[in-house]
Scaffold this motif. Sequence first.
Motif, PDB file in Angstrom:
ATOM      1  N   SER A   1     -16.776   0.596  -6.173  1.00  0.00           N
ATOM      2  CA  SER A   1     -15.912   1.215  -7.179  1.00  0.00           C
ATOM      3  C   SER A   1     -16.743   1.796  -8.318  1.00  0.00           C
ATOM      4  O   SER A   1     -17.954   1.562  -8.421  1.00  0.00           O
TER       5      SER A   1
ATOM      6  N   SER B   1      -7.243   4.007  -3.698  1.00  0.00           N
ATOM      7  CA  SER B   1      -6.728   3.212  -4.806  1.00  0.00           C
ATOM      8  C   SER B   1      -7.339   3.671  -6.130  1.00  0.00           C
ATOM      9  O   SER B   1      -8.562   3.852  -6.232  1.00  0.00           O
ATOM     10  N   SER B   2      -6.479   3.820  -7.128  1.00  0.00           N
ATOM     11  CA  SER B   2      -6.901   4.298  -8.443  1.00  0.00           C
ATOM     12  C   SER B   2      -6.263   3.441  -9.514  1.00  0.00           C
ATOM     13  O   SER B   2      -5.143   2.942  -9.357  1.00  0.00           O
TER      14      SER B   2
ATOM     15  N   ILE C   1     -12.202   1.218  -5.693  1.00  0.00           N
ATOM     16  CA  ILE C   1     -11.156   1.609  -6.641  1.00  0.00           C
ATOM     17  C   ILE C   1     -11.756   2.549  -7.678  1.00  0.00           C
ATOM     18  O   ILE C   1     -12.796   2.265  -8.259  1.00  0.00           O
TER      19      ILE C   1
ATOM     20  N   TYR D   1      -1.883   2.085  -5.335  1.00  0.00           N
ATOM     21  CA  TYR D   1      -2.375   1.249  -4.237  1.00  0.00           C
ATOM     22  C   TYR D   1      -2.533   2.137  -3.010  1.00  0.00           C
ATOM     23  O   TYR D   1      -1.583   2.452  -2.310  1.00  0.00           O
ATOM     24  N   GLY D   2      -3.763   2.543  -2.745  1.00  0.00           N
ATOM     25  CA  GLY D   2      -4.026   3.493  -1.674  1.00  0.00           C
ATOM     26  C   GLY D   2      -3.712   2.954  -0.286  1.00  0.00           C
ATOM     27  O   GLY D   2      -3.755   1.750  -0.029  1.00  0.00           O
TER      28      GLY D   2
ATOM     29  N   PHE E   1      -1.630   1.546 -11.624  1.00  0.00           N
ATOM     30  CA  PHE E   1      -2.379   1.347 -10.378  1.00  0.00           C
ATOM     31  C   PHE E   1      -1.714   2.088  -9.229  1.00  0.00           C
ATOM     32  O   PHE E   1      -0.505   1.948  -8.998  1.00  0.00           O
TER      33      PHE E   1
ATOM     34  N   ASP F   1      -2.901   9.503  -2.795  1.00  0.00           N
ATOM     35  CA  ASP F   1      -2.187   8.308  -2.329  1.00  0.00           C
ATOM     36  C   ASP F   1      -2.975   7.513  -1.299  1.00  0.00           C
ATOM     37  O   ASP F   1      -2.649   6.354  -1.027  1.00  0.00           O
TER      38      ASP F   1
ATOM     39  N   ARG G   1       3.021   2.695  -6.216  1.00  0.00           N
ATOM     40  CA  ARG G   1       2.406   2.849  -7.536  1.00  0.00           C
ATOM     41  C   ARG G   1       3.044   1.856  -8.503  1.00  0.00           C
ATOM     42  O   ARG G   1       4.268   1.697  -8.522  1.00  0.00           O
TER      43      ARG G   1
ATOM     44  N   THR H   1       0.845  -1.195   0.000  1.00  0.00           N
ATOM     45  CA  THR H   1       0.000   0.000   0.000  1.00  0.00           C
ATOM     46  C   THR H   1       0.885   1.251   0.000  1.00  0.00           C
ATOM     47  O   THR H   1       1.991   1.257   0.541  1.00  0.00           O
TER      48      THR H   1
ATOM     49  N   LEU I   1      -9.108  -1.164   0.862  1.00  0.00           N
ATOM     50  CA  LEU I   1      -9.873  -1.206  -0.375  1.00  0.00           C
ATOM     51  C   LEU I   1     -11.371  -1.300  -0.110  1.00  0.00           C
ATOM     52  O   LEU I   1     -12.186  -0.726  -0.842  1.00  0.00           O
TER      53      LEU I   1
END
Length: 441
Positions: free
Chosen positions: A310, A265-266, A81, A71-72, A69, A262, A56, A53, A76
Amino acid sequence: MSQLLAQAEFNQQLLNFLQASPTPFHATQTIAEYLSAAGFVELDEAAAWDLETGKRYFIKRNDSSIIAFVYGKKELLDTGIRMLGAHTDSPCLKVKPQPELNRKGYMQLGVEVYGGALLAPWFDRDLSLAGRVTYKTTDNKIASALIDFKLPVVIVPSLAIHLDREVNNSRSINAQRDIVPVLLQFAQEQTLSPNFKSILLAQLKQQSPHITASQILDFEISLYDTQAPALVGLQQDFIASARLDNLLSCFVGLQAILQANDDVSSLLICTDHEEVGSTSCCGAKGPMLQQFLERLIPDTETRIRVIEHSLMISADNAHGVHPNFMDRHDENHGPLLNRGPVIKINANQRYATTSETSGFFHWLCEQQQVPVQVFVARTDMGCGSTIGPIVSSEVGVKTIDVGVPTFAMHSIRELAGVADAHYLYQAATAFYQYPEAIRFV
């Protein structure tokens, strides 16, 4: 920074991206370079992953599709996402496997039409060749590389009007016979055509001297227009370029995910083969996104719950109402250039937009003071489709179809408004920075 200055800087970067991306392979490579420079780590799909987490990542498949991706840091299940999808391919002419044609002392290349290309604009353009070649090395290994001739090396000359007097009244284009490009003229004493693979080998060695290639084994080569992207119009109101559909959306998604929050999650996915149905290992109808999500969230129940929180934005260009052909649009749904991104709706699910996802996008744009338009095709006319319904049905994620209004879609040179790509970027950036799970109550 003022809105106009930010828009101008964004558009200049967009023009540079378009110029650097004559094929899906080059577009994917350029996106990967941006991501690497911003600290994203490339993952090997053939290796085991240990994702952390706050980090990127990105993966490529077939050198023509890519997932980025973020990863926040938050769970999740708490955030879901944020996904944005686009496609890297555009309609074009592709060189056939055995293309050599020797006619009246001219070497021509057999080509086939990729996707729903508008063929007439391909005549009398300064065309080049680019794509991927697979070759044998001097130590008998197999490798691949990208290739780009850059200079105008082929042309499809029109037939003079004196030899076709009715051309302006009724002209049809035979894809097998009429669009065969000319590559070179032989010397008078020359009787045999050069082998196209030998031409590719010479070009590969010239542009990449470090490559130890001994033989071209096969190739995926496309023709493209060498005229550079440009701002046009008396007031420079428009962007003219090849491949606006859909590299413009790829660039918007890329620039937006670079600014992603950050904590949440994207994901950005840009896939190949949309123009021919997306059915491939690297297309939206293939398993690429689903497999990524399965590796990210191995537990099926948890994955379904995350997807339920999401949302995906499917970004693909829309048809702006053409002032010469206004009757081709529904009278209440004719998007204008430079008036903001377009929400695309179709009752027969050619687009994946629902009232909930549309409402969210309206709200999101309202927060950013971004104008929004709506497109619905005439009831007596069909419409195109996007990766939106494909991803929505394959993955189960709620989806909205949006895009920048354009003219001349699928032409060798398309037209968009200078304000719209930046408008969509503002909305996409806000989407990637949205701090909570997207729930509809």
